[in-house]
Design an enzyme around this catalytic site. Structure first.
Site, mmCIF file in Angstrom:
data_model
loop_
_atom_site.group_PDB
_atom_site.id
_atom_site.type_symbol
_atom_site.label_atom_id
_atom_site.label_comp_id
_atom_site.label_asym_id
_atom_site.label_seq_id
_atom_site.Cartn_x
_atom_site.Cartn_y
_atom_site.Cartn_z
ATOM 1 N N GLY A 46 -52.836 7.625 62.341
ATOM 2 C CA GLY A 46 -53.359 7.521 60.981
ATOM 3 C C GLY A 46 -53.902 6.128 60.733
ATOM 4 O O GLY A 46 -53.488 5.163 61.385
ATOM 5 N N GLN A 51 -56.764 -1.223 56.256
ATOM 6 C CA GLN A 51 -56.473 -1.732 57.603
ATOM 7 C C GLN A 51 -57.731 -2.175 58.351
ATOM 8 O O GLN A 51 -57.633 -2.879 59.349
ATOM 9 C CB GLN A 51 -55.746 -0.665 58.434
ATOM 10 C CG GLN A 51 -54.328 -0.396 57.959
ATOM 11 C CD GLN A 51 -53.651 0.628 58.837
ATOM 12 O OE1 GLN A 51 -53.846 1.822 58.665
ATOM 13 N NE2 GLN A 51 -52.872 0.168 59.802
ATOM 14 N N CYS A 89 -46.901 0.670 63.254
ATOM 15 C CA CYS A 89 -48.099 0.495 62.441
ATOM 16 C C CYS A 89 -49.126 -0.301 63.243
ATOM 17 O O CYS A 89 -48.782 -1.309 63.852
ATOM 18 C CB CYS A 89 -47.747 -0.256 61.156
ATOM 19 S SG CYS A 89 -49.158 -0.542 60.082
ATOM 20 N N LEU A 90 -50.374 0.157 63.207
ATOM 21 C CA LEU A 90 -51.453 -0.554 63.920
ATOM 22 C C LEU A 90 -51.622 -1.973 63.406
ATOM 23 O O LEU A 90 -52.122 -2.836 64.124
ATOM 24 C CB LEU A 90 -52.767 0.209 63.751
ATOM 25 C CG LEU A 90 -52.830 1.591 64.421
ATOM 26 C CD1 LEU A 90 -54.017 2.376 63.903
ATOM 27 C CD2 LEU A 90 -52.884 1.456 65.932
ATOM 28 N N HIS A 131 -46.964 7.132 54.993
ATOM 29 C CA HIS A 131 -47.265 5.806 55.556
ATOM 30 C C HIS A 131 -48.656 5.326 55.121
ATOM 31 O O HIS A 131 -48.827 4.185 54.681
ATOM 32 C CB HIS A 131 -47.160 5.895 57.085
ATOM 33 C CG HIS A 131 -47.437 4.613 57.822
ATOM 34 N ND1 HIS A 131 -46.463 3.933 58.521
ATOM 35 C CD2 HIS A 131 -48.581 3.892 57.986
ATOM 36 C CE1 HIS A 131 -47.004 2.841 59.068
ATOM 37 N NE2 HIS A 131 -48.284 2.804 58.764
ATOM 38 N N GLU A 132 -49.644 6.220 55.229
ATOM 39 C CA GLU A 132 -51.026 5.801 54.900
ATOM 40 C C GLU A 132 -51.208 5.600 53.398
ATOM 41 O O GLU A 132 -51.922 4.680 52.976
ATOM 42 C CB GLU A 132 -52.049 6.814 55.426
ATOM 43 C CG GLU A 132 -52.024 7.087 56.927
ATOM 44 C CD GLU A 132 -51.925 5.865 57.808
ATOM 45 O OE1 GLU A 132 -52.442 4.794 57.424
ATOM 46 O OE2 GLU A 132 -51.283 5.954 58.873
ATOM 47 N N HIS A 135 -49.970 2.318 52.518
ATOM 48 C CA HIS A 135 -50.966 1.269 52.819
ATOM 49 C C HIS A 135 -51.921 1.070 51.639
ATOM 50 O O HIS A 135 -52.250 -0.062 51.278
ATOM 51 C CB HIS A 135 -51.819 1.656 54.036
ATOM 52 C CG HIS A 135 -51.274 1.186 55.349
ATOM 53 N ND1 HIS A 135 -51.033 -0.135 55.635
ATOM 54 C CD2 HIS A 135 -50.946 1.867 56.476
ATOM 55 C CE1 HIS A 135 -50.574 -0.247 56.884
ATOM 56 N NE2 HIS A 135 -50.502 0.960 57.418
HETATM 57 NI NI NI Z 1 -49.784 1.467 59.283
#
Ligand code: NI
Length: 162
Positions: A46, A51, A89-90, A131-132, A135
Site C-alpha cells: 500500500g 509518502q 512501512c515504506l 495503515h494508509e 498516513h
Molecule cells: Ni506506511
C-alpha cells in the site's frame, strides 16, 4: 509513467494531514498511475500520496484479489475487533513493529472514476486500509506501538511494507 521517490522519516510531509481531492482530472489520474507503478516496483502492499510528497487524500493498494486498487478521499466509517499484526512501512525502512489493528473495517471513498464506494474489509486488506488512511492523517504505525520493545530491525527487503 514514472517511479516516484518515497519520502522517509523524518520528512515533515509524513506528519501533514492530507487535503481532500476535489476534482479527478487528467493530472490526478496520472499521479495515481505513477503511484501504482511505484508501489509495484518497490513491491509494497500500500502507498499513500503523502509518502511521495503530495498531501492529497489518495491511496493505492497492491494485493491479489482486491477489487479496489485506488481509493480517493477514503474514510474509516466503522471498526470492530482487535488483532495483533506485524507492520512495516515504506517510509520507515528496515523496521517492523507489533501493533493492534481492527479485525474488520468499513471504508467509504471513491474509486478513480469518482464513483462512491464502500468496502468491508478484514485481515490484511483491513490492516493496509487502516495503515494508509492513518498516513493521510499524518499518523505512522510507530505511533501505535505500546513500547519501543515492540519495534525490531529487519532486512529492508524482508517485510511487506505499506
Ligand atoms: Ni506506511
Amino acid at each position: 509513467m514514472a517511479i516516484l521517490p518515497i519520502r522517509t522519516v523524518p520528512d515533515p510531509i509524513l506528519r501533514q494531514k492530507a487535503k481532500r481531492v476535489k476534482e479527478i482530472d487528467k493530472s490526478l489520474r496520472k499521479l495515481v498511475s505513477n503511484m501504482q507503478e511505484t508501489l509495484r516496483t518497490v513491491g509494497g502492499v500500500g502507498l499513500a500520496a503523502n509518502q511521495i510528497g503530495i498531501a492529497l487524500r489518495i491511496i493505492v493498494i497492491n494485493l491479489p484479489q482486491n477489487e479496489y486498487s485506488v481509493l480517493i478521499n477514503p474514510e474509516v466509517i466503522r471498526r470492530s475487533g482487535e488483532r495483533i499484526v506485524n507492520e512495516g512501512c515504506l517510509s520507515i525502512p528496515g523496521y517492523v513493529g507489533e501493533i493492534k489493528r481492527s479485525e474488520l473495517v468499513k471504508i467509504k471513498g471513491t474509486d478513480k472514476t469518482g464513483k462512491e464506494i464502500r468496502i468491508k474489509a478484514e485481515g490484511l486488506l483491513a490492516e493496509v486500509l487502516e495503515h494508509e488512511i492513518d498516513h493521510l492523517n499524518g499518523i505512522l504505525y510507530v505511533d501505535h506501538l505500546e513500547s519501543q520493545e515492540k519495534l525490531r530491525k529487519v532486512e529492508p527487503s524482508d517485510n511487506q511494507a505499506e
